[in-house]
Design a protein around this motif. Structure first.
Motif, PDB file in Angstrom:
ATOM      1  N   ASN A   9       1.016  -0.921  -0.176  1.00  0.00           N
ATOM      2  CA  ASN A   9      -0.311  -0.102  -0.174  1.00  0.00           C
ATOM      3  C   ASN A   9       0.864   1.029   0.164  1.00  0.00           C
ATOM      4  OD1 ASN A   9      -2.037   1.998   1.039  1.00  0.00           O
ATOM      5  ND2 ASN A   9      -2.954   0.766   1.753  1.00  0.00           N
ATOM      6  N   PRO A  10       0.542   2.461  -1.314  1.00  0.00           N
ATOM      7  CA  PRO A  10       1.864   3.489  -0.950  1.00  0.00           C
ATOM      8  C   PRO A  10       1.135   4.225   0.063  1.00  0.00           C
ATOM      9  CG  PRO A  10       0.157   2.989  -2.698  1.00  0.00           C
ATOM     10  CD  PRO A  10      -0.244   2.015  -2.616  1.00  0.00           C
ATOM     11  N   TRP A  18      10.946   0.643   1.369  1.00  0.00           N
ATOM     12  CA  TRP A  18      11.095  -0.770   0.539  1.00  0.00           C
ATOM     13  C   TRP A  18      11.923  -0.477  -0.168  1.00  0.00           C
ATOM     14  CZ3 TRP A  18       7.251  -4.796  -1.373  1.00  0.00           C
ATOM     15  CH2 TRP A  18       8.365  -5.925  -1.232  1.00  0.00           C
ATOM     16  N   GLN A  19      11.060   0.641  -1.413  1.00  0.00           N
ATOM     17  CA  GLN A  19      12.012   1.509  -2.511  1.00  0.00           C
ATOM     18  C   GLN A  19      12.915   1.915  -2.562  1.00  0.00           C
ATOM     19  OE1 GLN A  19       7.839   3.603  -2.987  1.00  0.00           O
ATOM     20  NE2 GLN A  19       7.345   1.899  -4.964  1.00  0.00           N
ATOM     21  N   ARG A  20      12.969   2.951  -1.179  1.00  0.00           N
ATOM     22  CA  ARG A  20      14.065   3.754  -0.522  1.00  0.00           C
ATOM     23  C   ARG A  20      15.279   2.427  -0.656  1.00  0.00           C
ATOM     24  NH1 ARG A  20      10.820   7.198   1.989  1.00  0.00           N
ATOM     25  NH2 ARG A  20      12.747   5.745   4.020  1.00  0.00           N
ATOM     26  N   PHE A  21      15.513   1.652   0.183  1.00  0.00           N
ATOM     27  CA  PHE A  21      16.159   1.347   0.337  1.00  0.00           C
ATOM     28  C   PHE A  21      16.437   0.254  -1.137  1.00  0.00           C
ATOM     29  CE2 PHE A  21      17.370  -3.502   1.475  1.00  0.00           C
ATOM     30  CZ  PHE A  21      18.955  -3.433   2.098  1.00  0.00           C
ATOM     31  N   VAL A  84       5.756  -5.256  -6.397  1.00  0.00           N
ATOM     32  CA  VAL A  84       5.414  -3.982  -6.291  1.00  0.00           C
ATOM     33  C   VAL A  84       6.066  -3.334  -7.316  1.00  0.00           C
ATOM     34  CG1 VAL A  84       5.980  -3.793  -3.994  1.00  0.00           C
ATOM     35  CG2 VAL A  84       4.189  -2.667  -4.813  1.00  0.00           C
ATOM     36  N   MET A  85       7.719  -3.367  -7.393  1.00  0.00           N
ATOM     37  CA  MET A  85       8.285  -2.325  -8.354  1.00  0.00           C
ATOM     38  C   MET A  85       9.782  -3.342  -8.078  1.00  0.00           C
ATOM     39  SD  MET A  85      10.352  -1.670  -4.147  1.00  0.00           S
ATOM     40  CE  MET A  85      10.575  -2.869  -3.204  1.00  0.00           C
ATOM     41  N   PRO A  86      10.048  -3.195  -9.100  1.00  0.00           N
ATOM     42  CA  PRO A  86      11.630  -4.039 -10.069  1.00  0.00           C
ATOM     43  C   PRO A  86      12.465  -3.964  -8.282  1.00  0.00           C
ATOM     44  CG  PRO A  86      11.029  -1.449 -11.180  1.00  0.00           C
ATOM     45  CD  PRO A  86      10.531  -2.124  -9.948  1.00  0.00           C
TER      46      PRO A  86
END
Length: 94
Positions: A9-10, A18-21, A84-86
């Motif tokens: 959930n954004p 998680w995306q930043r990591f 959900v993301m690369p």
């Protein structure tokens, strides 16, 4: 699955962190992650290690890289979905 809805959930900080990591660290080995998932049914559990040596449950049982169909928790549990993301390219352990 409530845990998956939370993780994807954004609106929650978890996804952004998680995306930043993944952008900052990826698979460079500087920081390791250990994550365990347990479901109610017997034998439905996993331990995920990222950027870490094989130890714990993976050393005591069988280490299986989370690649291909194993890239997402839902897929590892028998379902279908897309990441959900690369995701960083995982390197098999030495």
């Amino acid at each position: 699955m409530d845990l998956e809805r939370f993780a994807r959930n954004p609106a929650y900080a978890h996804l952004k962190a998680w995306q930043r990591f993944n952008r900052a660290i990826g698979t460079d080995g500087s920081v390791g992650i250990w994550h365990e998932t347990y479901l109610i049914e017997p034998g439905r559990y996993e331990a995920i290690y990222g950027n870490m040596p094989v130890f714990g449950l993976a050393a005591a049982t069988k280490h299986v890289p989370a690649m291909g169909r194993r890239k997402t928790a839902r897929r590892r549990l028998g379902g279908d979905n897309e990441p959900v993301m690369p995701l960083p390219v995982l390197q098999p352990p030495n």
